[in-house]
Design a protein around this motif. Sequence first.
Motif, PDB file in Angstrom:
ATOM      1  N   GLU A  28      67.690  -1.078 -54.889  1.00 56.57           N
ATOM      2  CA  GLU A  28      69.182  -1.037 -54.541  1.00 56.57           C
ATOM      3  C   GLU A  28      69.575   0.397 -55.214  1.00 56.57           C
TER       4      GLU A  28
ATOM      5  N   SER B 207      67.708   3.615 -54.043  1.00 57.23           N
ATOM      6  CA  SER B 207      68.191   3.839 -52.602  1.00 57.23           C
ATOM      7  C   SER B 207      69.632   4.403 -52.636  1.00 57.23           C
ATOM      8  N   PHE B 208      70.446   4.037 -53.499  1.00 56.88           N
ATOM      9  CA  PHE B 208      71.693   4.607 -53.964  1.00 56.88           C
ATOM     10  C   PHE B 208      71.653   5.974 -54.335  1.00 56.88           C
TER      11      PHE B 208
ATOM     12  N   GLU C  37      68.963   7.923 -54.153  1.00 53.05           N
ATOM     13  CA  GLU C  37      68.205   8.877 -53.273  1.00 53.05           C
ATOM     14  C   GLU C  37      69.244   9.269 -52.031  1.00 53.05           C
ATOM     15  N   GLU C  38      70.218   8.259 -51.639  1.00 50.64           N
ATOM     16  CA  GLU C  38      71.479   8.717 -50.753  1.00 50.64           C
ATOM     17  C   GLU C  38      72.470   9.808 -51.361  1.00 50.64           C
ATOM     18  N   ARG C  39      72.483   9.468 -52.628  1.00 48.84           N
ATOM     19  CA  ARG C  39      73.629  10.388 -53.514  1.00 48.84           C
ATOM     20  C   ARG C  39      73.017  11.849 -53.635  1.00 48.84           C
TER      21      ARG C  39
ATOM     22  N   ARG D  16      70.840  13.237 -51.902  1.00 54.37           N
ATOM     23  CA  ARG D  16      70.823  14.014 -50.731  1.00 54.37           C
ATOM     24  C   ARG D  16      72.109  14.620 -50.303  1.00 54.37           C
ATOM     25  N   GLU D  17      73.093  13.711 -50.484  1.00 54.35           N
ATOM     26  CA  GLU D  17      74.268  13.916 -50.256  1.00 54.35           C
ATOM     27  C   GLU D  17      74.835  15.472 -51.133  1.00 54.35           C
TER      28      GLU D  17
ATOM     29  N   PRO E  98      64.515   9.573 -57.776  1.00 56.52           N
ATOM     30  CA  PRO E  98      65.372   9.751 -56.577  1.00 56.52           C
ATOM     31  C   PRO E  98      66.838  10.102 -57.270  1.00 56.52           C
TER      32      PRO E  98
END
Length: 150
Positions: free
Chosen positions: A70, A73-74, A76-78, A80-81, A125
């Motif tokens: 979790e 994933s958080f 990696e998303e942040r 990339r943003e 990440p």
Amino acid sequence: MLTLDSTQLSVEAMTEGRFDEIIDAVISMHPTLTVVSETRTPASDRMADASKSAERSGIEQGEDLEQDPEIASFLEERIREHEASWIHEKIPALDGYTPTQAAADPARREDLIRLLDSFPETGNPGAMSPRRLRHSLGLDDGSAFWRAQR
């Protein structure tokens, strides 16, 4: 950058706003977490220290993040943003030009390439990926960016 070591999560950010945002997000995911200590160091000092330390030790950081998908994933998303917005931010190392502007300007492209070459490819990440940035900026082989710009 976030690094999980057993039960301790370390947070590093380039701005205080991002630091506070990440702390708030992690605590909202796990309300029982508490901040044990906090240090705020100018980014330029921290980057110089990290670079010297990495060169001496050759140690990769962030491998323990796989233990909590979790958080990974958080992160990696942040990141990339952040990468998507970073390429449009004015960067002091590029004389105030954005990476997108520098990539499109033959006179500034080499400065951008040198800057990206200074970023380590950690695979963490929570860390920016110079490979992804090069791709986004059209600096890798077969880039659609340069075809669209010509």
